[in-house]
Each structure stands twice: as C-alpha cells, then as structure tokens.
Design an enzyme around this catalytic site. Structure first.
Site, PDB file in Angstrom:
ATOM      1  N   PHE A   1      17.035  41.772  41.322  1.00 54.80           N
ATOM      2  CA  PHE A   1      16.721  41.525  42.729  1.00 54.80           C
ATOM      3  C   PHE A   1      17.195  40.123  43.089  1.00 54.80           C
ATOM      4  O   PHE A   1      17.318  39.257  42.218  1.00 54.80           O
ATOM      5  CB  PHE A   1      15.202  41.639  42.947  1.00 54.80           C
ATOM      6  CG  PHE A   1      14.820  42.662  43.989  1.00 54.80           C
ATOM      7  CD1 PHE A   1      14.837  44.012  43.692  1.00 54.80           C
ATOM      8  CD2 PHE A   1      14.431  42.275  45.264  1.00 54.80           C
ATOM      9  CE1 PHE A   1      14.475  44.961  44.642  1.00 54.80           C
ATOM     10  CE2 PHE A   1      14.067  43.208  46.225  1.00 54.80           C
ATOM     11  CZ  PHE A   1      14.093  44.564  45.914  1.00 54.80           C
TER      12      PHE A   1
ATOM     13  N   GLN B   1      11.577  34.812  57.299  1.00 59.44           N
ATOM     14  CA  GLN B   1      12.650  35.408  56.514  1.00 59.44           C
ATOM     15  C   GLN B   1      13.333  36.541  57.289  1.00 59.44           C
ATOM     16  O   GLN B   1      12.653  37.429  57.826  1.00 59.44           O
ATOM     17  CB  GLN B   1      12.077  35.991  55.233  1.00 59.44           C
ATOM     18  CG  GLN B   1      13.096  36.742  54.401  1.00 59.44           C
ATOM     19  CD  GLN B   1      12.609  36.933  52.981  1.00 59.44           C
ATOM     20  OE1 GLN B   1      11.946  37.918  52.684  1.00 59.44           O
ATOM     21  NE2 GLN B   1      12.923  35.996  52.111  1.00 59.44           N
TER      22      GLN B   1
ATOM     23  N   HIS C   1      15.586  39.624  56.509  1.00 57.11           N
ATOM     24  CA  HIS C   1      16.069  40.439  55.387  1.00 57.11           C
ATOM     25  C   HIS C   1      17.518  40.808  55.671  1.00 57.11           C
ATOM     26  O   HIS C   1      17.836  41.244  56.783  1.00 57.11           O
ATOM     27  CB  HIS C   1      15.210  41.707  55.269  1.00 57.11           C
ATOM     28  CG  HIS C   1      15.394  42.441  53.978  1.00 57.11           C
ATOM     29  ND1 HIS C   1      16.577  43.071  53.650  1.00 57.11           N
ATOM     30  CD2 HIS C   1      14.566  42.650  52.933  1.00 57.11           C
ATOM     31  CE1 HIS C   1      16.447  43.631  52.460  1.00 57.11           C
ATOM     32  NE2 HIS C   1      15.242  43.386  51.998  1.00 57.11           N
TER      33      HIS C   1
ATOM     34  N   LEU D   1      13.792  48.762  57.123  1.00 56.28           N
ATOM     35  CA  LEU D   1      14.230  48.122  55.884  1.00 56.28           C
ATOM     36  C   LEU D   1      15.103  49.053  55.038  1.00 56.28           C
ATOM     37  O   LEU D   1      14.769  50.218  54.821  1.00 56.28           O
ATOM     38  CB  LEU D   1      12.986  47.727  55.070  1.00 56.28           C
ATOM     39  CG  LEU D   1      13.241  47.104  53.696  1.00 56.28           C
ATOM     40  CD1 LEU D   1      13.885  45.730  53.835  1.00 56.28           C
ATOM     41  CD2 LEU D   1      11.935  46.977  52.921  1.00 56.28           C
TER      42      LEU D   1
ATOM     43  N   GLU E   1      16.634  45.771  49.187  1.00 52.74           N
ATOM     44  CA  GLU E   1      17.523  44.948  48.380  1.00 52.74           C
ATOM     45  C   GLU E   1      17.781  45.629  47.031  1.00 52.74           C
ATOM     46  O   GLU E   1      18.745  45.315  46.335  1.00 52.74           O
ATOM     47  CB  GLU E   1      16.791  43.612  48.175  1.00 52.74           C
ATOM     48  CG  GLU E   1      17.599  42.480  47.683  1.00 52.74           C
ATOM     49  CD  GLU E   1      16.764  41.190  47.727  1.00 52.74           C
ATOM     50  OE1 GLU E   1      16.187  40.866  48.785  1.00 52.74           O
ATOM     51  OE2 GLU E   1      16.688  40.523  46.690  1.00 52.74           O
TER      52      GLU E   1
ATOM     53  N   ARG F   1      17.670  35.678  49.730  1.00 59.77           N
ATOM     54  CA  ARG F   1      17.825  36.364  51.024  1.00 59.77           C
ATOM     55  C   ARG F   1      18.351  35.483  52.141  1.00 59.77           C
ATOM     56  O   ARG F   1      19.153  35.918  52.963  1.00 59.77           O
ATOM     57  CB  ARG F   1      16.475  36.915  51.462  1.00 59.77           C
ATOM     58  CG  ARG F   1      16.164  38.160  50.745  1.00 59.77           C
ATOM     59  CD  ARG F   1      14.917  38.783  51.254  1.00 59.77           C
ATOM     60  NE  ARG F   1      14.693  39.941  50.419  1.00 59.77           N
ATOM     61  CZ  ARG F   1      13.540  40.571  50.294  1.00 59.77           C
ATOM     62  NH1 ARG F   1      12.502  40.139  50.962  1.00 59.77           N
ATOM     63  NH2 ARG F   1      13.440  41.612  49.522  1.00 59.77           N
TER      64      ARG F   1
ATOM     65  N   HIS G   1      11.735  39.854  58.772  1.00 59.80           N
ATOM     66  CA  HIS G   1      11.096  40.642  57.721  1.00 59.80           C
ATOM     67  C   HIS G   1       9.780  40.059  57.238  1.00 59.80           C
ATOM     68  O   HIS G   1       8.830  40.793  56.992  1.00 59.80           O
ATOM     69  CB  HIS G   1      12.078  40.730  56.542  1.00 59.80           C
ATOM     70  CG  HIS G   1      11.590  41.504  55.362  1.00 59.80           C
ATOM     71  ND1 HIS G   1      11.266  42.842  55.433  1.00 59.80           N
ATOM     72  CD2 HIS G   1      11.385  41.140  54.063  1.00 59.80           C
ATOM     73  CE1 HIS G   1      10.885  43.279  54.234  1.00 59.80           C
ATOM     74  NE2 HIS G   1      10.931  42.254  53.392  1.00 59.80           N
TER      75      HIS G   1
ATOM     76  N   ARG H   1      11.109  33.306  50.661  1.00 58.25           N
ATOM     77  CA  ARG H   1      10.497  34.135  49.601  1.00 58.25           C
ATOM     78  C   ARG H   1      11.561  34.945  48.858  1.00 58.25           C
ATOM     79  O   ARG H   1      12.499  35.443  49.467  1.00 58.25           O
ATOM     80  CB  ARG H   1       9.469  35.091  50.206  1.00 58.25           C
ATOM     81  CG  ARG H   1       8.873  36.040  49.188  1.00 58.25           C
ATOM     82  CD  ARG H   1       7.783  36.888  49.781  1.00 58.25           C
ATOM     83  NE  ARG H   1       8.243  37.849  50.744  1.00 58.25           N
ATOM     84  CZ  ARG H   1       8.860  38.999  50.474  1.00 58.25           C
ATOM     85  NH1 ARG H   1       9.144  39.330  49.224  1.00 58.25           N
ATOM     86  NH2 ARG H   1       9.224  39.817  51.450  1.00 58.25           N
TER      87      ARG H   1
HETATM   88  O1  FUM Z   1      14.156  44.831  49.844  1.00 57.91           O
HETATM   89  C1  FUM Z   1      13.022  45.178  49.562  1.00 57.91           C
HETATM   90  O2  FUM Z   1      12.774  46.161  48.886  1.00 57.91           O
HETATM   91  C2  FUM Z   1      11.920  44.338  50.029  1.00 57.91           C
HETATM   92  C3  FUM Z   1      11.147  43.779  49.155  1.00 57.91           C
HETATM   93  C4  FUM Z   1      10.384  42.590  49.515  1.00 57.91           C
HETATM   94  O3  FUM Z   1      10.428  42.144  50.663  1.00 57.91           O
HETATM   95  O4  FUM Z   1       9.767  42.012  48.618  1.00 57.91           O
END
Ligand code: FUM
Length: 585
Positions: free
Chosen positions: A119, A240, A242, A252, A255, A286, A353, A395
């Site tokens: 991630f 944030q 996304h 969403l 990620e 991000r 987000h 974050r």
């Molecule tokens: O992208 C995502 O699955 C989001 C995860 C998160 O915001 O922690």
C-alpha cells in the site's frame, strides 16, 4: 421545558469501527454502555474502507513495527506525534490478531497466514522499497470489520440506539463532560443522556467538499459539538485527497488496485508516477500521487474529451485476480460508469477522502485542550473524528482502520479507569439541554424568507472544492475565507419547511449541515494561516516545508474564530526520535 433523562455509565457517539471497538471494551468490563448511531452500525462509513488494515506481520517478506512507525512519521510529514505513532504501530499486530479471533475473515496465504498487499507509503527497511503490510479481506475490509465488531458487541450486551443523532455536549460548571443531548429520529423526541463518560467516534466530515469518497452521514457532527462546547479542533487544515476517486461519482477505488499491480496512465499513455516517485512509483504516499495527477491534468496531459482525469489500468492483472482480490471495485466501476476493469482502465481523479485533523486527544483517547494539553474530564474521542495525531499532515492508506481499533480500545480503557473513580455520574447542570432546545427553536421559528439547507450546503461544498483543494495559494484561500464566512452568515437564517416530528429528515439534514459548516470554516481559516507546504497542505506560493516556523499543530476555537499553536510531540515512548528529513519516495 425539561427533557427526559436516560442514564448510562458511558455513551459512545458513533457506531463505526472506533465506536464499536470502544463500546466492546466498555461492555466487556461491565459498564452499562450505549452506542448512539445515525445509521445501523454495520452501515457506518467504516464499511467503505476497502484495501486493508496495516500491521507489520511480515507474512510474505521481512517487516517490523519500527519500519511501520518510520513510514507513518514520514507519511505524516513530521507533523505526527511520535508517542502516538509508536503506540499505534507497535500494537498493530495484536490489534489485527484480535480482530481475526473475533471472526474477521481475512484473506489467506497458502500457508494459512493472513494475506498482505503493498500500500502507498508502506516501505521496508526505512523507506527502501514497498512492503506487503496491508491485511485485507478482498476489497471489503472495513465491511468485514464492522460485522465482526458488531457481533461481539451484541454478545457483550452493548445497548444500541439506532437512528439517533447526538446534538450537543453537556459540560458542567467545571467544564467536565457529563452527557449529551440527542434526537431520536423516529419520534423527534430530544433526550438528555447522562453519563459518567462520553466517547465520540463520530467519523469524518468529508461532506464539506463537493466531490468526496465519504458517505452522506459524514457531516462532522462530533467536531461541531466540540466546537460549540468551547473546545478546539486540531490540524483541521489537513485534508487528504485520495488519488483514485471514481471520475464523476467520487466513489472510492481502493489503493489496493495499485497494491495488486495496477498503475496510473496520463493522456499520452505514460506511466507518469515513474517521474514523480522513482522508487515507490504508484505506491508513493497519497498526497504525492494526488498532486502528481493534478499536475498532469493541469498541464494538459489528462484523459478524455476534457482532459480532466487520468486512467487506472489493471486489466493486465487478469479476471481471476480481480475477482478474487478486487471484486468490489469491479462492481462499482461497472455499476457507476459501465466500465469493466477486466477489459478497460478506470477513469479516476483525486477526491476528498479523509480528515487528518480532529478533536485533540492523547494516545489514551482522552480529549485534551489548549497548548497545555489539559485533560477534559469525562470526554474521550477515537477514530477519524479524533486527532491523536498519528496521521499528521498526511495519512498512509490502511492506517485508518488501524487507528480505529487501536485508539477505540485505548480510549475504552481510559474510560474504564476514569469511571472506576466515580461512584455516580457528576450531576447535570441545571440548564442542561437548554442550549440544544434554543438551537432547535431557532430552526423551527425561522422566517420562510430564510435560506434553504440545500442552497447553502451546495454553496459551501463548491467553495471548499475551489478554495481548499489539492493545491492552495494565499489569494485562493483569502477569497475562500471571505466566501465561507458569507455562507456562514447566510446559514444563521436557515429555514426548514417541514416541521413534523416523525422521521423529519429535513431537520436532521439542517442539524448535520450546521456541523459541517463549522468544520468548513475551521478548515479555511486554519489553511489560510499556514504559510508552508506540508503533507496534504500544498501551498504553491510556499512550496517548501518550514520546520522552524511550522512544525506545530494548529488549534482552532470557533467562538472567537481564534487559532493557537502547540508543539509536535517529539518523544516516542521507547525508541529514538525520528527527526525531520527530506520526504522522497
Ligand atoms: O484505498 C483504500 O482502500 C483506502 C484505504 C484507506 O483510506 O485507508
């Protein structure tokens, strides 16, 4: 008029991951605990968390919590409190094992261990290369978490007041919190919930923006109540975006797609993240990816007729991997855009987000006030509404689900300790509930010439989208402050047509909007003052981070529209301080 009073040891406001984890701790300790939730708990916004929860198990490759801590400190652009960050990262593996024992059905490796995917911003060996740290339930991790926690709460006999909305905090003359006022939506009746402790887990406020991955219920209720009670919110300028919100819909797209090997393409078919983040590429943090996408779009290298989005390519992963690991986003893309990602790339744009700021707390979940960090007795917060300051200025993905359970439990433990010191709840002040009743009366009696919720809410969302977005400048923020304060003034004459009692959604929407607006004003004012770029707060006119002047948290008070600042915690609990460094991926 006196209001009916209900008594509990503890009231938890919010039925998402943090609220449920906290309530479980409290009920299992024998406290008479009620969770107030605007929606049925398993429909809370935690359900929208897709890609995973971080924990350095190292199930596929070497990992450890020090690296996780370093990544979180760096991801936060050195605005995070290092004691809180250590606390969270160190506890991550225990927290996830606990969820597994509660029945959360994590995906598995062949050897039976929990499946982990890479991630953004999660790296091995202090930033050297991406690492597999996100424990996933396909792309429905938050949904699975909510069900596991709800079931455990039912077993522990937590009380649930579903479709209830908390309206205001009740503080006594000493400033201690002794309860909340709350609306039972079904009947329109307002109650006082009198308790030894109040724990907020009310989630985010993404609905301040026009395009958001957030549920409609994410209206910043906890922050609105906190500000109205004279307490501050912290670091609220940091929002944030996304990178992969579904173009046009805002939903969403996890990620986890990039974690599984998907990548972004611009209008020239170029994998542009290689230019912006040579090591982590599409798995950079991000804020870095969102800015890169926005630059591509702004400089004319976007996709589509209007060149206003980029593409997320994942067809090369194959239908089998997509159906096993990413079934939810395949469905979302087909449902909303008619695009099957097995065959075609998904159009995406950076989308609001997550709120990095919130109600200031320490890592024990105790709400703290001012630069002196004085504990507000009887008041606790956890999850997105809280700012234990683990996320700082940005974050990392998957650290939010972790935050919910680690700080939900920690805040629960603090409540248990506090409640032990009280034989009885502190008495309610004589005027308890009057403030809420006055607010409601104002809404009921407003002149029909007043402004409609939908109009001012739309104006607020457009204003935030245009003036507090991915890139910011002094002029844009100055204009934004002027506009948002004008909207605030207009909203003082809010009018609702429907005065009925039973399930009056117009009244609920108005009350939610007033909370959202407090957060929007706070965001704009705090953002205007911060003349540096740090994490998600990217100032074109101040492109560099300025640690000397700005390595500090903002605190915003709504009564005087005042900002003050406090130091970042630079002493971790057991390891050495991780000093600021250049943030490259
Ligand atoms: O992208 C995502 O699955 C989001 C995860 C998160 O915001 O922690």
């Amino acid at each position: 008029m006196s209001l009916p009073i209900l008594k509990f040891d503890a009231v938890v406001v919010g039925g998402g991951g943090a609220g449920l984890r906290a309530a479980l701790q409290l009920s299992e300790a024998g406290l008479k605990t009620v969770v107030l939730s605007k929606v049925f708990p398993t429909r809370s916004h935690t359900a929208a968390a897709q890609g995973g929860i971080s924990a350095s198990f190292g199930n596929s490759e070497e990992d450890n919590w020090h690296w996780h801590m370093y990544d979180t400190v760096k991801g936060a652009d050195w605005l995070g409190d290092q004691d809180s960050i250590e606390f969270m990262c160190k506890q991550a593996t225990d927290a996830v094992s606990e969820l597994e024992h509660y029945g959360m059905p994590f995906d598995r490796l062949e050897n039976g261990k929990i499946y982990q995917r890479p991630f953004g911003g999660h790296m091995a060996d202090f930033g050297k290369k991406p690492v597999r740290r996100a424990c996933a339930v396909a792309d429905r991790t938050g949904h699975a978490m909510l069900h596991a926690l709800y079931q455990r709460n039912v077993k522990a006999q937590t009380h649930f007041f579903v479709e209830w909305m908390a309206l205001d905090l009740i503080r006594d003359a000493a400033g201690d919190v002794v309860g909340v006022t709350a609306l039972e939506m079904e009947t329109g009746q307002v109650y006082i919930i009198h308790a030894k402790a109040v724990l907020f887990a009310t989630g985010g406020a993404g609905r301040i923006y026009q395009a958001s991955t957030n549920a409609f219920i994410n209206t910043g209720d906890g922050l609105g109540m906190t500000l109205r009670a004279g307490l501050p919110v912290e670091d609220i300028e940091f929002w944030q975006f996304h990178p992969t919100g579904l173009y046009g819909a805002g939903v969403l797209i996890t990620e986890g797609v990039r974690g599984e090997g998907g990548y972004l393409l611009n209008g020239d078919g170029e994998r542009f993240m290689e230019r912006y983040a040579p090591t982590a590429k599409d798995l950079a943090s991000r804020d870095v990816v969102s800015r890169a996408m926005q630059i591509e779009i702004n400089e004319g290298r976007g996709c589509g007729a209007n060149k206003d989005h980029v593409l997320l390519k994942l067809d090369h992963l194959g239908a089998e991997v997509i159906d096993q690991r990413l079934p939810g986003i395949r469905e979302i893309s087909i449902q909303f855009l008619g695009i099957d990602p097995v065959k075609q790339p998904i159009p995406v744009v950076p989308t609001a987000h997550y709120m990095m700021g919130g109600i200031p707390t320490n890592y024990r979940g105790e709400v703290i006030c001012g630069a002196s960090e004085t504990i507000v007795k009887g008041f606790y917060a956890a999850g997105e509404c809280a700012c234990a300051s683990v996320h700082g200025a940005n974050r990392l993905g998957t650290n939010s689900l972790l935050d919910l359970v680690v700080f939900g439990k920690s805040a629960g433990n603090s409540v248990i300790e506090f409640v032990k010191t009280l034989a009885e709840a502190k008495p309610l002040p004589e005027n308890a509930g009057e403030f809420t009743l006055a607010r409601l009366a104002k809404l009921e009696t407003a002149a029909a010439s007043g402004v409609k919720v939908a109009e001012v809410r739309n104006a607020m969302q457009v204003c935030m989208q245009q003036h507090a977005s991915v890139f910011r400048t002094q002029d844009v923020l100055d204009d934004g402050v002027e506009k948002i304060l004008a909207i605030y003034n207009q909203a003082q004459n809010l009018y609702i047509n429907d005065k009925s009692k039973v399930f009056n959604t117009a009244r609920v929407e108005a009350l939610e909007f007033l909370n959202t607006l407090e957060v929007a004003v706070a965001t704009m004012l705090a953002a205007r003052e911060r003349t540096e770029s740090r994490g998600a707060h990217a100032r074109v006119d101040y492109p560099d981070r300025n640690d000397e002047k700005w390595m500090k948290h903002s605190l915003y008070y709504s009564a005087e529209r005042r900002l003050e600042y406090k130091d970042v915690h630079t002493k971790p609990l057991s390891v050495d301080y991780m000093p600021p460094a250049k943030r490259v991926y």
